[in-house]
Design an enzyme around this catalytic site. Structure first.
Site, mmCIF file in Angstrom:
data_model
loop_
_atom_site.group_PDB
_atom_site.id
_atom_site.type_symbol
_atom_site.label_atom_id
_atom_site.label_comp_id
_atom_site.label_asym_id
_atom_site.label_seq_id
_atom_site.Cartn_x
_atom_site.Cartn_y
_atom_site.Cartn_z
ATOM 1 N N PRO A 2 0.739 -1.170 -0.015
ATOM 2 C CA PRO A 2 -0.001 -0.122 0.046
ATOM 3 C C PRO A 2 0.979 1.311 0.160
ATOM 4 O O PRO A 2 1.742 1.368 0.649
ATOM 5 C CB PRO A 2 -0.816 -0.256 1.159
ATOM 6 C CG PRO A 2 -0.693 -1.590 1.639
ATOM 7 C CD PRO A 2 0.359 -2.036 1.072
ATOM 8 N N GLU A 3 0.838 2.198 -0.889
ATOM 9 C CA GLU A 3 1.308 3.402 -1.155
ATOM 10 C C GLU A 3 0.380 4.759 -0.547
ATOM 11 O O GLU A 3 -0.758 4.253 -0.208
ATOM 12 C CB GLU A 3 1.767 3.815 -2.293
ATOM 13 C CG GLU A 3 2.772 2.295 -2.654
ATOM 14 C CD GLU A 3 3.500 2.644 -4.141
ATOM 15 O OE1 GLU A 3 3.315 3.655 -4.772
ATOM 16 O OE2 GLU A 3 4.222 1.746 -4.679
ATOM 17 N N HIS A 91 -5.484 -13.785 9.603
ATOM 18 C CA HIS A 91 -4.370 -12.531 9.801
ATOM 19 C C HIS A 91 -4.963 -11.360 10.201
ATOM 20 O O HIS A 91 -4.440 -10.305 9.893
ATOM 21 C CB HIS A 91 -3.839 -12.194 8.269
ATOM 22 C CG HIS A 91 -3.372 -13.549 7.819
ATOM 23 N ND1 HIS A 91 -2.050 -14.149 8.256
ATOM 24 C CD2 HIS A 91 -3.430 -14.204 6.739
ATOM 25 C CE1 HIS A 91 -1.691 -15.254 7.472
ATOM 26 N NE2 HIS A 91 -2.601 -15.421 6.612
ATOM 27 N N ARG A 110 1.637 -10.377 6.301
ATOM 28 C CA ARG A 110 3.131 -10.571 6.619
ATOM 29 C C ARG A 110 3.536 -9.962 7.578
ATOM 30 O O ARG A 110 4.941 -10.111 8.047
ATOM 31 C CB ARG A 110 3.634 -9.893 4.989
ATOM 32 C CG ARG A 110 3.426 -10.602 4.099
ATOM 33 C CD ARG A 110 4.116 -10.089 2.372
ATOM 34 N NE ARG A 110 5.485 -10.420 2.525
ATOM 35 C CZ ARG A 110 6.270 -9.977 1.706
ATOM 36 N NH1 ARG A 110 5.664 -9.151 0.616
ATOM 37 N NH2 ARG A 110 7.357 -10.173 1.675
ATOM 38 N N ARG A 152 23.705 15.294 -7.251
ATOM 39 C CA ARG A 152 23.251 13.607 -6.669
ATOM 40 C C ARG A 152 23.375 12.856 -7.886
ATOM 41 O O ARG A 152 22.733 13.315 -8.834
ATOM 42 C CB ARG A 152 21.852 13.731 -6.400
ATOM 43 C CG ARG A 152 21.777 14.367 -4.893
ATOM 44 C CD ARG A 152 20.312 14.269 -4.435
ATOM 45 N NE ARG A 152 19.989 14.949 -3.103
ATOM 46 C CZ ARG A 152 20.556 14.542 -1.565
ATOM 47 N NH1 ARG A 152 20.833 13.257 -1.655
ATOM 48 N NH2 ARG A 152 20.254 15.310 -0.751
#
Length: 271
Positions: A2-3, A91, A110, A152
């Site tokens: 999930p973002e 879960h 997880r 960078r």
């Protein structure tokens, strides 16, 4: 994983059901998450009214006035509202049972997510204190990216996924924003011009906003606060499409690994 759009979708989905309501009971079936669920959490939240649910980066913040619960969905987690009599599955590790018979259920196959407690200013917590600006605010723009990128040598995709520069630009949306901006993800961050960073910042904002309106992206495990999947997957132009034709020019999309993350781009449209 999930973002930001998935977490924002969850925040908006659960808030109307539980804000302003007292917690009747906290049920912790498995405290062994990324970090242990605090043993004292039950006594800290039980009987207290939830004042607000907000998001910072990929963290959900549940404010109780005397402190806040910090929650993260990890790699495979979700939070959804269920009825009080809904039996837990394998879960379903944590339930917040509210006085209105609604249950906020945290599911994490997880167990890389977290449920933590913070007293005082939650934004000063070590997990949040050094985060960059939110991408959908005026604090984030192309000028910021340009100035922070100078000298960078890392790939631009790695640069924009660094939470110190801007939060919440995860792998899926970094792929999509770079494609829309016409920037190759392997390009050296410090060599990209100011105008191109201005375009990239605009595309980051656009792709995240669009994903939020679609309820996020469901690739495997994610569901929103209402238990429904996100539909942005149907809008993906490059992510997960390596070897397929580019939607713009028809050339075969190339897939590489950057920072061990799948990265897909068009060798013709992106430079």
């Amino acid at each position: 994983m999930p973002e930001l759009p998935e977490v924002e979708t969850t925040c908006r989905g659960i808030s109307p059901h539980i804000c302003g309501v007292k917690i009747k009971q906290l049920v912790v079936r498995n405290s062994r998450l990324r970090w242990p669920v605090p043993a004292e959490l039950t006594s800290l939240v039980q009987g207290h009214k939830l004042l607000s649910v907000t998001r910072r980066a990929k963290y959900l913040l549940l404010n109780f006035g005397h402190g806040s619960v910090i929650m993260h969905l990890g790699m495979s987690g979700s939070m959804r509202i269920v009825a009080a009599k809904t039996p837990p599955a394998k879960h379903d590790h944590v339930d917040m049972v509210f006085a209105n018979a609604k249950v906020l259920r945290f599911t994490d196959p997880r167990r890389f997510g977290c449920v933590l407690w913070c007293e005082g200013d939650v934004h000063g917590h070590k997990l949040l204190a050094k985060l960059g600006p939110e991408p959908l605010t005026d604090e984030f723009d192309g000028e910021r990216l340009y100035l922070r990128s100078r000298k960078r040598k890392s790939p631009v995709k790695t640069f924009i996924m660094d939470n110190a520069h801007v939060v919440g630009v995860g792998n899926i949306y970094a792929n999509e924003a770079l494609f829309n901006a016409g920037i190759r993800p392997t390009a050296e961050a410090g060599k990209i011009s100011r105008p191109r960073y201005q375009r990239l910042a605009e595309e980051i904002k656009a792709v995240l906003a669009k994903a939020i309106t679609q309820g996020g992206t469901t690739l495997k495990d994610f569901v929103g606060g209402d238990g429904k999947p996100g539909y942005f997957k149907q809008q993906l132009q490059v992510y997960g499409r390596g070897g397929e034709p580019c939607v713009a020019c028809g050339k075969t999309l190339k897939e590489v690994k950057i920072g061990q993350r799948a990265t897909v781009f068009c060798p013709q449209c992106q430079r």
